[in-house]
Design a protein around this motif. Structure first.
Motif, short mmCIF file in Angstrom:
data_model
loop_
_atom_site.label_atom_id
_atom_site.label_comp_id
_atom_site.label_asym_id
_atom_site.label_seq_id
_atom_site.Cartn_x
_atom_site.Cartn_y
_atom_site.Cartn_z
N ASN A 53 13.92 19.83 58.76
CA ASN A 53 12.79 18.92 58.56
C ASN A 53 11.89 18.82 59.78
O ASN A 53 10.70 18.57 59.66
CB ASN A 53 13.30 17.52 58.20
CG ASN A 53 13.94 17.47 56.84
OD1 ASN A 53 13.71 18.33 55.99
ND2 ASN A 53 14.78 16.47 56.60
N HIS A 54 12.49 19.00 60.96
CA HIS A 54 11.74 18.79 62.20
C HIS A 54 12.13 19.84 63.24
O HIS A 54 13.30 20.23 63.33
CB HIS A 54 12.02 17.40 62.79
CG HIS A 54 11.90 16.28 61.82
ND1 HIS A 54 10.69 15.79 61.38
CD2 HIS A 54 12.85 15.54 61.18
CE1 HIS A 54 10.89 14.81 60.52
NE2 HIS A 54 12.19 14.64 60.38
N ASN A 200 17.36 17.46 60.91
CA ASN A 200 16.94 16.88 59.63
C ASN A 200 16.94 15.35 59.68
O ASN A 200 16.64 14.70 58.68
CB ASN A 200 17.87 17.36 58.51
CG ASN A 200 17.67 18.83 58.20
OD1 ASN A 200 16.54 19.32 58.18
ND2 ASN A 200 18.76 19.54 57.97
N ASN A 201 17.29 14.81 60.84
CA ASN A 201 17.42 13.37 61.02
C ASN A 201 16.17 12.81 61.69
O ASN A 201 15.88 13.15 62.84
CB ASN A 201 18.68 13.07 61.85
CG ASN A 201 18.96 11.60 62.01
OD1 ASN A 201 18.20 10.88 62.64
ND2 ASN A 201 20.08 11.15 61.43
N TYR A 202 15.45 11.93 61.00
CA TYR A 202 14.19 11.45 61.55
C TYR A 202 14.40 10.64 62.83
O TYR A 202 13.61 10.74 63.78
CB TYR A 202 13.42 10.60 60.54
CG TYR A 202 12.13 10.06 61.13
CD1 TYR A 202 11.02 10.89 61.26
CD2 TYR A 202 12.06 8.75 61.61
CE1 TYR A 202 9.86 10.42 61.85
CE2 TYR A 202 10.89 8.28 62.20
CZ TYR A 202 9.79 9.13 62.31
OH TYR A 202 8.64 8.66 62.91
N ASP A 203 15.43 9.81 62.89
CA ASP A 203 15.67 8.99 64.08
C ASP A 203 15.91 9.88 65.30
O ASP A 203 15.41 9.58 66.40
CB ASP A 203 16.85 8.05 63.86
CG ASP A 203 16.54 6.93 62.87
OD1 ASP A 203 15.34 6.63 62.69
OD2 ASP A 203 17.48 6.39 62.27
N PHE A 205 14.85 12.98 65.62
CA PHE A 205 13.55 13.59 65.90
C PHE A 205 12.65 12.65 66.69
O PHE A 205 12.06 13.03 67.71
CB PHE A 205 12.86 13.99 64.60
CG PHE A 205 11.39 14.27 64.77
CD1 PHE A 205 10.96 15.43 65.39
CD2 PHE A 205 10.44 13.35 64.33
CE1 PHE A 205 9.59 15.68 65.57
CE2 PHE A 205 9.08 13.60 64.50
CZ PHE A 205 8.66 14.76 65.11
N ASN A 206 12.54 11.41 66.25
CA ASN A 206 11.64 10.45 66.88
C ASN A 206 12.04 10.19 68.33
O ASN A 206 11.19 10.20 69.24
CB ASN A 206 11.64 9.15 66.08
CG ASN A 206 10.62 8.15 66.59
OD1 ASN A 206 9.50 8.51 66.95
ND2 ASN A 206 11.00 6.88 66.64
#
Length: 368
Positions: A53-54, A200-203, A205-206
């Motif tokens: 995802n990222h 794939n984990n947004y947290d 990534f952020n």
């Protein structure tokens, strides 16, 4: 006699010189050197290629690994299990992020032993860090099952494994995050240091995004403390170009590995890596062609005398053998491996004549 370097760094540039000069000129003419469109484009391309995802382009793979562990938030005394058959950066990333690396032994495939992982888990263990070494992915089914059972993080050191797959899934995408190297000697390398992390984990990534750019988020707002570890735009543009032709590079390496296996499997004195098969669980990219050899040191001298450069990786030591870093554990399989291991050239620019010459000289050493 031929002269075959282990890695001909000049060819990495000269074989595509005109295209690289054009790329450099385009980026430099735009003045977009740092955190501009070329980096964003490459990150998008990389995430699509790996099925993640990222993706974040960073200064190097070591930074990527450190940033992932920092994003997770290691506490003093937290232990991470890793293979001893890996580069020291695998372990140092854990230390720099505040954790404790716990190196363990390898299995028959020379990758981290899942039995050794299971035996090493204790109340202080918070994570597992498999190294996808030489372009081959570990037994991730078992590793993920162990992690889920014990509620552990999995962070992949995929420095050598961009494009490698296990049951169709890309290296770096099995756990919470993974990091990739673009060091010049990698299958896909830039012209200096470079790396990326994928998740794939947004947290993750952020937080990782902030850490790699001085604490700023994707909108440029300062949110936290961070560092400067950004893949620069010229390197990103070069990597975008390379990614387009990357499948062909991997295919040529697999062809060379198949040839080596066909010629060298007749030698009982060698323990070769698995041959590349299209229907196997593992799709290996052959970052290196490394095997164990009887009379390794004499073989190395023989090949050197015939103009063939070889490599014994990482000074011939597993990370647990660096006593200056405080390791005291004994890991017999790793120690035996480093007494016998050797790498031979497998670059995609090698000609059929050159790989035939390499195989001939290895065979002639054992069948005099």
């Amino acid at each position: 006699m031929k002269n075959i370097p282990f890695c001909d760094y000049k060819k990495l540039y000269l074989n595509h010189r005109e295209n690289y000069l054009k790329i450099i000129d385009e980026v430099a003419s735009n003045g977009g050197f740092i955190m501009q469109q070329a980096k964003k484009d490459f990150e998008k391309e990389l995430s699509e290629y790996t099925g993640s995802n990222h993706a974040i382009g960073v200064g190097n793979c070591t930074d990527g690994l450190e940033i992932i562990w920092q994003s997770i938030g290691l506490r003093p005394g937290d232990e991470i299990i890793c293979s001893s058959h890996t580069f020291i950066a695998t372990a140092s990333s854990i230390v720099m992020a505040g954790g404790v690396p716990k190196p363990v032994d390898i299995g028959d495939d020379n990758l981290i032993s899942t039995e050794a992982i299971s035996d090493a888990i204790n109340s202080r263990t918070v994570g597992i860090m498999p190294t996808q070494l030489n372009g081959r992915i570990c037994d991730m089914d078992t590793i993920i099952n162990l992690a889920n059972k014990h509620k552990l993080f999995v962070v992949e050191d995929a420095a050598q494994a961009l494009g490698a797959r296990y049951k169709g899934k890309h290296a770096g995408t099995f756990g919470i995050a993974g990091a990739i190297s673009f060091y010049p000697a990698k299958v896909m390398g830039c012209f200096g240091d470079g790396g990326a992390l994928v998740t794939n984990n947004y947290d993750i990534f952020n937080r990782s995004y902030q850490l790699h750019d001085q604490g700023r988020d994707v909108n440029g707002d300062l949110k936290s403390w961070g560092r400067n570890s950004r893949l620069d735009n010229i390197q990103a543009a070069i990597l975008s170009y390379q990614l387009k032709k990357y499948p062909g590079v991997i295919q040529r390496r697999r062809e060379i590995a198949s040839y080596y296996h066909k010629r060298l499997s007749q030698l009982n004195e060698l323990k070769l890596p698995p041959q590349p098969l299209e229907d196997a669980d593992n799709f290996d990219i052959f970052q290196n062609y490394e095997f164990m050899a009887t009379n390794r040191d004499e073989l190395k001298k023989h090949l050197e005398a015939n103009g063939i450069k070889t490599l014994i990786q990482w000074n011939g030591k597993g990370i647990h053998q660096w006593e200056s870093l405080g390791f005291t554990v004994k890991l017999p399989k790793v120690e035996d491996f480093f007494k016998k291991c050797i790498m031979i050239p497998i670059w995609d620019y090698l000609t059929d004549e050159e790989i035939t010459y390499i195989a001939d000289k290895i065979i002639s050493f054992y069948r005099k």
